[in-house]
Structure formats: structure tokens, C-alpha cells
Design a protein around this motif. Structure first.
Motif, PDB file in Angstrom:
ATOM      1  N   PHE A 184       0.803  -1.377  -0.116  1.00 18.73           N
ATOM      2  CA  PHE A 184      -0.057  -0.002   0.014  1.00 18.73           C
ATOM      3  C   PHE A 184       0.898   1.100  -0.100  1.00 18.73           C
ATOM      4  N   GLY A 185       2.075   1.144   0.053  1.00 21.54           N
ATOM      5  CA  GLY A 185       2.955   2.295   0.070  1.00 21.54           C
ATOM      6  C   GLY A 185       3.157   3.145   1.301  1.00 21.54           C
ATOM      7  N   VAL A 186       4.381   3.700   1.619  1.00 21.88           N
ATOM      8  CA  VAL A 186       4.680   4.459   2.592  1.00 21.88           C
ATOM      9  C   VAL A 186       3.537   5.436   3.176  1.00 21.88           C
ATOM     10  N   VAL A 187       3.047   6.080   1.807  1.00 18.25           N
ATOM     11  CA  VAL A 187       2.054   7.012   1.921  1.00 18.25           C
ATOM     12  C   VAL A 187       0.908   6.549   1.194  1.00 18.25           C
ATOM     13  N   PRO A 188      -0.287   5.528   1.774  1.00 18.11           N
ATOM     14  CA  PRO A 188      -1.192   5.165   1.128  1.00 18.11           C
ATOM     15  C   PRO A 188      -2.227   6.055   0.420  1.00 18.11           C
ATOM     16  N   ILE A 189      -2.651   5.341  -0.774  1.00 14.75           N
ATOM     17  CA  ILE A 189      -3.862   6.222  -1.295  1.00 14.75           C
ATOM     18  C   ILE A 189      -4.924   6.650  -0.065  1.00 14.75           C
ATOM     19  N   GLY A 190      -5.307   7.889  -0.524  1.00 20.11           N
ATOM     20  CA  GLY A 190      -6.176   8.281   0.432  1.00 20.11           C
ATOM     21  C   GLY A 190      -5.635   9.255   1.514  1.00 20.11           C
ATOM     22  N   THR A 191      -4.211   9.049   1.740  1.00 16.54           N
ATOM     23  CA  THR A 191      -3.622   9.898   2.878  1.00 16.54           C
ATOM     24  C   THR A 191      -3.635  10.927   2.714  1.00 16.54           C
ATOM     25  N   LEU A 192      -3.946  11.918   3.701  1.00 14.14           N
ATOM     26  CA  LEU A 192      -3.878  13.484   3.628  1.00 14.14           C
ATOM     27  C   LEU A 192      -2.470  13.996   3.977  1.00 14.14           C
ATOM     28  N   VAL A 193      -1.866  14.665   3.255  1.00 15.96           N
ATOM     29  CA  VAL A 193      -0.557  15.005   3.215  1.00 15.96           C
ATOM     30  C   VAL A 193      -0.435  16.598   3.063  1.00 15.96           C
ATOM     31  N   ARG A 194       0.714  16.949   3.953  1.00 15.84           N
ATOM     32  CA  ARG A 194       0.823  18.544   3.706  1.00 15.84           C
ATOM     33  C   ARG A 194       2.321  18.706   3.093  1.00 15.84           C
ATOM     34  N   TYR A 195       2.408  19.646   2.488  1.00 21.85           N
ATOM     35  CA  TYR A 195       3.646  20.051   1.745  1.00 21.85           C
ATOM     36  C   TYR A 195       4.322  21.268   2.410  1.00 21.85           C
ATOM     37  N   ALA A 196       5.689  21.344   2.085  1.00 25.92           N
ATOM     38  CA  ALA A 196       6.432  22.610   2.728  1.00 25.92           C
ATOM     39  C   ALA A 196       5.954  23.809   2.691  1.00 25.92           C
ATOM     40  N   GLY A 197       4.878  24.322   1.530  1.00 23.34           N
ATOM     41  CA  GLY A 197       4.495  25.586   1.555  1.00 23.34           C
ATOM     42  C   GLY A 197       3.035  25.398   2.322  1.00 23.34           C
ATOM     43  N   GLY A 198       2.767  24.376   2.962  1.00 16.48           N
ATOM     44  CA  GLY A 198       1.396  24.384   3.515  1.00 16.48           C
ATOM     45  C   GLY A 198       0.198  23.829   2.868  1.00 16.48           C
ATOM     46  N   GLU A 199       0.677  23.602   1.487  1.00 20.48           N
ATOM     47  CA  GLU A 199      -0.486  23.011   0.784  1.00 20.48           C
ATOM     48  C   GLU A 199      -0.982  21.444   1.293  1.00 20.48           C
ATOM     49  N   LEU A 200      -2.221  21.176   1.162  1.00 20.97           N
ATOM     50  CA  LEU A 200      -2.796  20.064   1.503  1.00 20.97           C
ATOM     51  C   LEU A 200      -3.221  19.246   0.154  1.00 20.97           C
ATOM     52  N   ALA A 201      -3.194  17.990   0.275  1.00 20.00           N
ATOM     53  CA  ALA A 201      -3.511  17.091  -0.611  1.00 20.00           C
ATOM     54  C   ALA A 201      -4.064  15.782  -0.228  1.00 20.00           C
ATOM     55  N   ARG A 202      -4.552  14.980  -1.056  1.00 23.34           N
ATOM     56  CA  ARG A 202      -4.976  13.421  -0.959  1.00 23.34           C
ATOM     57  C   ARG A 202      -4.303  12.690  -1.883  1.00 23.34           C
ATOM     58  N   VAL A 203      -3.664  11.675  -1.328  1.00 24.86           N
ATOM     59  CA  VAL A 203      -2.868  10.855  -2.397  1.00 24.86           C
ATOM     60  C   VAL A 203      -3.757  10.153  -3.145  1.00 24.86           C
ATOM     61  N   LEU A 204      -3.828  10.005  -4.294  1.00 23.54           N
ATOM     62  CA  LEU A 204      -4.628   9.095  -5.364  1.00 23.54           C
ATOM     63  C   LEU A 204      -4.062   8.162  -5.973  1.00 23.54           C
ATOM     64  N   ARG A 205      -2.655   8.146  -6.028  1.00 25.81           N
ATOM     65  CA  ARG A 205      -1.595   7.188  -6.625  1.00 25.81           C
ATOM     66  C   ARG A 205      -0.195   7.003  -5.902  1.00 25.81           C
ATOM     67  N   VAL A 206       0.456   5.789  -5.773  1.00 26.88           N
ATOM     68  CA  VAL A 206       1.617   5.846  -5.296  1.00 26.88           C
ATOM     69  C   VAL A 206       2.343   5.330  -6.331  1.00 26.88           C
ATOM     70  N   ASP A 207       3.860   5.599  -6.266  1.00 31.13           N
ATOM     71  CA  ASP A 207       4.780   4.879  -7.284  1.00 31.13           C
ATOM     72  C   ASP A 207       5.357   3.631  -6.465  1.00 31.13           C
ATOM     73  N   GLU A 208       6.140   3.068  -7.228  1.00 33.97           N
ATOM     74  CA  GLU A 208       6.766   1.578  -6.928  1.00 33.97           C
ATOM     75  C   GLU A 208       7.694   2.079  -5.669  1.00 33.97           C
ATOM     76  N   ARG A 209       7.962   3.151  -5.348  1.00 42.01           N
ATOM     77  CA  ARG A 209       8.507   3.322  -3.851  1.00 42.01           C
ATOM     78  C   ARG A 209       7.719   3.807  -2.830  1.00 42.01           C
TER      79      ARG A 209
END
Length: 568
Positions: free
Chosen positions: A497-522
Motif C-alpha cells: 500500500f505504500g509508505v503514503v497509502p492512497i487516500g492519505t492526507l499530506v501537507r507540503y512545505a508550502g502548507g498545501e494540503l492534498a489527498r494521495v490518489l496514486r503511489v509509485d513503486e517506492r
């Protein structure tokens, strides 16, 4: 058909007339109905019965019709006595006057009355073109459930509700406040108790039968008026349809739309973040209905469980990424339903990677869907407790057996799979789990997998004794507990499922929020959906979809966020 004048029997005996009028003169014993189209019962007090002379009415509560009464508009008095409906002939005001701040009207003493035997068990059916809303007030701090009135009698009502409202009804008190609302704005509130229910999974609705409790004479008169008008309107529409649209009698006032905006129940809950979230909501509604069935003392439906397991597995095989994302879009369903669906999807998904046969994946998914529904049978105090003593801990464990026994009739399910998934979800390698305290080699391989999938989802949700954990903290915890969780399955889960699974809510350095839709092989996000806040995804909160260079410009996520529970 609605009753006509010929349905009433005349009462001409003077003593009988006096006896019936005495009943109508009791507080709340009478209503006034103007003799014109569209009239409804109005509150009135029969103050004095002057035998063979006149009746004195207090119309202070309906001063708005005093002008009509003074101008000679006729009216009837309505009421109930001796299990019969009573009405006067059309009466006319002989004089109206003020007395000690009250507006009184006098009418001639009626020479006869009319009575109709009450049909308590008669139910007036609303046809498909007749709309009436029912609001169910199940809790003080929650907006009411909204349903449609299917039929009505003096005894109760049949209400059509969305299939996914079962868990709310199951948690409601024994008496529920029902508000009936008709197109012209007429309303009535009564208390009712749920007596029977039936679910239509194809139409995604539930039919709930309520018995009215403790109705006052005024409420009964209003109910009888509604029953009569529903019956009359249904008959009118049937005649109109039979005559191919030629004009029939005048429409019932109840079903004439009000110029004012009708009272609306709840906010609009029909929007879904994605098409897959809409499709998944049907599965959630089914689970909610099964939760309700358990609360009502019934077993899980074997045929429906098989059918819905097939449907969910088909969705997963069709588009696993869409299904995994749809899991985090659920916000109105009960936590037990959300958890059951999430565990089922992830268990079947990881089982598919390891080439397990489809029939086994279906069985795993079916058992996981319902594995925690037995908690709905536990006392609220136990479910909300922040700590448990030994007695409470033993009581908690009962939820496992309640589901396992309910699945006994599902002959298409292997007992070994039921034991591994339902019975093994809460077991631990070191024997500290429940209900059997199994350990080490006593635990089936599927039970070890189920324990990992179950606890990862559970730790990501709020609980009375703690807030939800972010996914990286959950992974770290499991990797540090080899005595409890099979490390092979923990690592396989993270890889799958990944280190950051699909559906996880993440925050980026600029404060942006996003929901993960797809993960790569890592296991890192390769496609995200920008969002505005921490709440579950909704069309109004989702923004741009980023991948490739646009996503790379945000950098790597700096934080994986735990999402607080919704207020649903």
C-alpha cells in the motif's frame, strides 16, 4: 374511496345528541372546519351547550376567520366520541361578540348530528405521485432523518427511508419524534415507536413501520383529517388516470403546493467526491442495514452478504485505486461501517497480490465487512469508555461471538475463514488478544494478516481514549511490536500500500494540503488531489489534480496527517 355524506349515520335522539356534544365540549374535544374547499380543522372550544337553544363557541384562537363567520360562512364542528367520529351539520353564526377578552360565537342548537365508525386499522396509501415528508427526530444534537410517507392510519405510519439510515435508528431511543409535512405546509408532530421494517436492497430503501404513542385527541383528529384527505386524493388521481387526464374533483388541500418554500429536513447529502464513492455508498448502506438487523435480534442475511461481497470484489478488481480512495470519502456512515468496508477492501486487495483464489478473497472480504458489527450490540457506556476494567474487557469480547454465531447460516463461508477473520482480528502473537487468547503457531496465517490490516485501520480512527494516529506513526508502532504482530505481514502491507497509502492526507512545505490518489513503486505519492481542509473529500473541497512536474514542484510531503472523525 374517501367517505361521503352517506357514510355517516344520523343521530336524532335528543339524549344522544346531548351526550355527544358534552364530549365535544371537553378541552381539546372539538375542531372547526369551514365549509369551503381547502379547509382544514381549526382549534375551537365548545364553551356552553344550551340544550335545544344554542351552542357557544370560543374562537379566540382563530380570530383570522372571524370575519368569514360573521358574514355567514358555514362550518362544521368535528370531534370524536365513543370510538366514533362526530360532526355537526353545516352551522351558521347567529351572533358574535367579545366577552372578557374572548371572541365568542353562538350558533343554533343542531337538530341532529352525524357519526362515522372510526376505522383505526385502515391505512391510507400514498401513490407514487403523492409526496409527503416525514422527519424523524432521533437525537437532540443531530439533524433529523428525512423519509417519505408511504401510508398513514390513526395507529401509525409506514415511512420510506434511505437504506443507510439503519444504524441511526438502531441507536435511537425507543420513542422517536415524527413530524409529518405535506406539500401545502401542513404539519403534525407525534411520538412513534418502530415496530417492523423491511429492506429493499435493489432500490436502496428501507420501509419502517411506526406505531403512534400517546396521541392527544387533537392529534387524533388531525391524523384522521390527513387519512381522509390522503384517501380522497388517491381516489381522485386514480379516477383522473382512468379517464385519461380529464378533470376530476378538486385536489385535496394537503397536496396543493404552498407558495412558501416547504420546510426542508436535512442538508443535501447526495453529493459524492467521486463516482466510485457513490457506488461504494450502496455497499455502505447494505452494511448499515445489517448492523440494524443485528440490533433488532436478527441474523445476517447469507444471500445478501454473498451478493454484496461479489459486488465489492468486482469494484476492487475493476479499479482498485478508485476504491481505495473512495474509502476516505465516507463521512456520513457509522464508524463500524466505515471500518468494516476499509478492512474488507484492503484485506482482499493484499490477498489478491499473493495469488489467493477468487472464492477465498470473496470469503475474506465478506467476513471482514461484518467482523466488527457486533460492537453495535454493546452498551453505549462500554463503547465510549476510555479505560476498561476486567469485567468490562470480558463484556467487550462478546462482540466477536455475536458475529460468528450470526454467520453460522452462511453455509457458503468456510468455518476456518470465519474463525481466522472474525475470530482472529483481535488475537495477538503473544496471547494477549481476545477472545481465545491464541498465540504463536495457534494463529492461522489469515488471522495474522487480518490482525495487521484491522489494527492499521483502527489506529487511524479516533477512539474515546485517544485521537487518530498518522500512518507513519502506525507503521512505526507495528514494526516495534514483533511480539504482537507478524512482521512479515507488516512489511508486506507497507510494500503493497505504500509508505503514503492512497487516500492519505499530506501537507507540503508550502502548507498545501492534498489527498494521495496514486503511489509509485517506492510507495510515494505520484498523483494527488489538492484539498482545502482536513475533512473527508467533497466536491466543494477538492481542487486541482497534480502529477508529474506539477507535483514535483511541491516537493516531498513534509507531514502525513491523521484525520479527525466527522460529526456524522
Amino acid at each position: 374511496m374517501a367517505e361521503t355524506s352517506s357514510d355517516y349515520e344520523p343521530v336524532s335522539n335528543g339524549r344522544d345528541i346531548q351526550g355527544l356534544l358534552d364530549v365535544l365540549s371537553e378541552p381539546g374535544g372539538a375542531s372547526l372546519m369551514l365549509d369551503k374547499p381547502g379547509s382544514e380543522p381549526l382549534p375551537v372550544l365548545l364553551m356552553d351547550v344550551r340544550v335545544d337553544e344554542s351552542l357557544v363557541l370560543d374562537v379566540s384562537a382563530i380570530r383570522e376567520v372571524a370575519g368569514d363567520l360573521k358574514r355567514g360562512l358555514g362550518f362544521r364542528l368535528l370531534g370524536q366520541a365513543r370510538s366514533k367520529l362526530v360532526r355537526t351539520p353545516v352551522l351558521n353564526t347567529s351572533q358574535a361578540y367579545e366577552f372578557e377578552g374572548r371572541l365568542l360565537c353562538e350558533v343554533p342548537y343542531p337538530e341532529q348530528l352525524e357519526v362515522l365508525q372510526r376505522r383505526d386499522n385502515f391505512r391510507a396509501e400514498l401513490n407514487m405521485s403523492m409526496d409527503a415528508t416525514v422527519l424523524l427526530g432521533h437525537a437532540q444534537d443531530r439533524e433529523p432523518l428525512q423519509g417519505a410517507l408511504k401510508n398513514l392510519s390513526l395507529e401509525g405510519a409506514l415511512v420510506v427511508l434511505p437504506l443507510g439510515t439503519g444504524s441511526v435508528l438502531a441507536s435511537a431511543s425507543s420513542t422517536i419524534r415524527l413530524k409529518l409535512i405535506f406539500p401545502n405546509g401542513s404539519q403534525l408532530e407525534v411520538n412513534g415507536a418502530l415496530r417492523h421494517d423491511h429492506s429493499d436492497h435493489d432500490r436502496q430503501v428501507m420501509f419502517a413501520g411506526f406505531e403512534f404513542m400517546g396521541c392527544s385527541p387533537e392529534q387524533e383528529r388531525q391524523l384522521w383529517f390527513f387519512v381522509r384527505e390522503i384517501e380522497r386524493e388517491a381516489a381522485r388521481r386514480a379516477r383522473e388516470s382512468a379517464s385519461e387526464g380529464s378533470p376530476a374533483k378538486e385536489r385535496s388541500p394537503l397536496f396543493q403546493a404552498s407558495e412558501q418554500k416547504p420546510v426542508c429536513a436535512a442538508s443535501n447529502h447526495n453529493e459524492f467526491a467521486t463516482p466510485m464513492a457513490r457506488r461504494l455508498s450502496r455497499l455502505a448502506a447494505y452494511l448499515d442495514n445489517q448492523l440494524f438487523a443485528l440490533k433488532q435480534g436478527r441474523r445476517l442475511d447469507s444471500i445478501q452478504l454473498s451478493r454484496h461481497a461479489d459486488r465489492l470484489l468486482a469494484l476492487l478488481d475493476e479499479d482498485r485505486e478508485a476504491v481505495l480512495f473512495a474509502l476516505v470519502c465516507m463521512q456520513r456512515e457509522s464508524v463500524l461501517v466505515q471500518h468494516g468496508l476499509a478492512v474488507a477492501v484492503r484485506l482482499a486487495d493484499i490477498a489478491g497480490q499473493h495469488s489467493m483464489p477468487r472464492d477465498l478473497r470473496k470469503a475474506l472480504l465478506a467476513c471482514a465487512m461484518v467482523h466488527d458489527l457486533g460492537k453495535a450490540l454493546l452498551p453505549d457506556g462500554l463503547r465510549q469508555a476510555t479505560s476498561l476494567d476486567q469485567a468490562q474487557y470480558r463484556e467487550l469480547q462478546v462482540h466477536v461471538e455475536s458475529v460468528m454465531s450470526s454467520l453460522a447460516e452462511c453455509h457458503w463461508l468456510s468455518r476456518a475463514v470465519i474463525q481466522a477473520v472474525v475470530g482472529g482480528a483481535n488475537e495477538r502473537l503473544d496471547g494477549t488478544g481476545y477472545p481465545r487468547g491464541l498465540q504463536g503457531e495457534q494463529l492461522h496465517e489469515l488471522a495474522r494478516l487480518m490482525a495487521v490490516v484491522d489494527v492499521i485501520d483502527a489506529m487511524g480512527r479516533d477512539r474515546p481514549d485517544r485521537a487518530a494516529w498518522p500512518i507513519d506513526a502506525i507503521y512505526k508502532h507495528l514494526l516495534e511490536q514483533p511480539q504482537q504482530f507478524d512482521q512479515r505481514w507488516v512489511r508486506r502491507y507497507i510494500r503493497h500500500f505504500g509508505v503514503v497509502p492512497i487516500g492519505t492526507l499530506v501537507r507540503y512545505a508550502g502548507g498545501e494540503l492534498a489527498r494521495v490518489l496514486r503511489v509509485d513503486e517506492r510507495g510515494q505519492p505520484s498523483r494527488v488531489w489538492m484539498t482545502e481542509g482536513l475533512a473527508a473529500p467533497e466536491p466543494k473541497t477538492l481542487g486541482a489534480m497534480l502529477e508529474g512536474r506539477a507535483l514535483a514542484q511541491l516537493g516531498k510531503p513534509t507531514e502525513r496527517l491523521a484525520v479527525p472523525a466527522s460529526d456524522s
